[in-house]
Design a protein around this motif. Structure first.
Motif, PDB file in Angstrom:
ATOM      1  N   TYR A  52     -39.741 -20.288  28.700  1.00  0.00           N
ATOM      2  CA  TYR A  52     -40.259 -19.042  29.352  1.00  0.00           C
ATOM      3  C   TYR A  52     -40.531 -18.170  28.597  1.00  0.00           C
ATOM      4  CZ  TYR A  52     -40.210 -14.748  31.913  1.00  0.00           C
ATOM      5  OH  TYR A  52     -40.443 -13.576  32.453  1.00  0.00           O
ATOM      6  N   ALA A  53     -41.775 -17.308  28.654  1.00  0.00           N
ATOM      7  CA  ALA A  53     -42.067 -16.035  28.170  1.00  0.00           C
ATOM      8  C   ALA A  53     -42.951 -15.167  29.028  1.00  0.00           C
ATOM      9  CB  ALA A  53     -42.725 -16.335  26.768  1.00  0.00           C
ATOM     10  N   ARG A  54     -42.872 -13.828  29.024  1.00  0.00           N
ATOM     11  CA  ARG A  54     -43.962 -13.200  29.800  1.00  0.00           C
ATOM     12  C   ARG A  54     -45.220 -13.639  29.365  1.00  0.00           C
ATOM     13  NH1 ARG A  54     -41.008  -7.399  28.874  1.00  0.00           N
ATOM     14  NH2 ARG A  54     -38.843  -7.587  29.837  1.00  0.00           N
ATOM     15  N   LEU A  55     -45.949 -13.565  30.482  1.00  0.00           N
ATOM     16  CA  LEU A  55     -47.482 -13.743  30.425  1.00  0.00           C
ATOM     17  C   LEU A  55     -48.617 -12.665  30.565  1.00  0.00           C
ATOM     18  CD1 LEU A  55     -47.713 -17.145  32.230  1.00  0.00           C
ATOM     19  CD2 LEU A  55     -47.557 -16.905  29.870  1.00  0.00           C
ATOM     20  N   ASN A  56     -49.458 -12.753  29.710  1.00  0.00           N
ATOM     21  CA  ASN A  56     -50.541 -11.655  29.990  1.00  0.00           C
ATOM     22  C   ASN A  56     -51.277 -11.535  31.283  1.00  0.00           C
ATOM     23  OD1 ASN A  56     -50.001 -11.193  27.178  1.00  0.00           O
ATOM     24  ND2 ASN A  56     -51.969 -11.837  26.487  1.00  0.00           N
ATOM     25  N   VAL A  57     -51.537 -10.506  31.886  1.00  0.00           N
ATOM     26  CA  VAL A  57     -52.319 -10.751  33.261  1.00  0.00           C
ATOM     27  C   VAL A  57     -53.538  -9.403  33.088  1.00  0.00           C
ATOM     28  CG1 VAL A  57     -50.660  -8.946  34.089  1.00  0.00           C
ATOM     29  CG2 VAL A  57     -52.111 -10.524  35.728  1.00  0.00           C
ATOM     30  N   ALA A  58     -54.459  -9.655  33.791  1.00  0.00           N
ATOM     31  CA  ALA A  58     -55.519  -8.986  33.883  1.00  0.00           C
ATOM     32  C   ALA A  58     -56.018  -8.703  35.337  1.00  0.00           C
ATOM     33  CB  ALA A  58     -56.813  -9.276  33.084  1.00  0.00           C
ATOM     34  N   PHE A  59     -56.293  -7.616  35.732  1.00  0.00           N
ATOM     35  CA  PHE A  59     -56.438  -7.410  37.291  1.00  0.00           C
ATOM     36  C   PHE A  59     -57.982  -6.798  37.527  1.00  0.00           C
ATOM     37  CE2 PHE A  59     -52.158  -6.833  36.685  1.00  0.00           C
ATOM     38  CZ  PHE A  59     -51.521  -7.262  37.899  1.00  0.00           C
TER      39      PHE A  59
END
Length: 127
Positions: A52-59
């Motif tokens: 687990y690791a935070r994932l990049n997100v685009a909107f």
């Protein structure tokens, strides 16, 4: 996630709208998974372990006071956990938590499972 801005995000947004300071988050934004939801003022309990690791997100560009994530987010090699919500953090040296909210339904994962949020699953609204 209507009205799930953190207190920090609300204050920074007001400061930006009134010309008092730059308020933009440091990109990329990242999605964190939580096993206990937080609140406007306190973060939840983030998943830990496995891969687990935070994932990049685009909107997408906002329309009608709403936006959603542009692409699927897939976590693989998850630890055993019950994911109940998400948080959106920036990438500052000391990351800032901008948004939080519960999932529509909690998801129980076994060790090694995959967790996916499809494009359009993260809906952000103001209003």
């Amino acid at each position: 996630m209507a009205d799930n801005l953190t207190d920090v995000a609300e204050n920074r947004g007001l400061d930006w709208l009134t010309g008092n300071s730059p308020a933009a988050p440091v990109l990329p934004l990242k999605v964190a998974l939580v096993t206990a939801n937080g609140s406007d003022s306190a973060p939840g309990t983030e998943v830990s372990g496995g891969s687990y690791a935070r994932l990049n997100v685009a909107f997408a560009a906002a329309s009608g006071g709403a936006t959603s994530n542009l692409a699927d987010l897939v976590w693989t090699g998850m630890p055993a956990a019950t994911v109940v919500g998400i948080e959106i953090w920036d990438s500052a040296g000391t990351p800032v938590r901008w948004w939080w909210g519960p999932l529509t339904a909690s998801k129980t994962l076994a060790s090694g499972d995959e967790f996916k949020l499809a494009a359009g699953d993260i809906d952000l609204t103001l209003g």
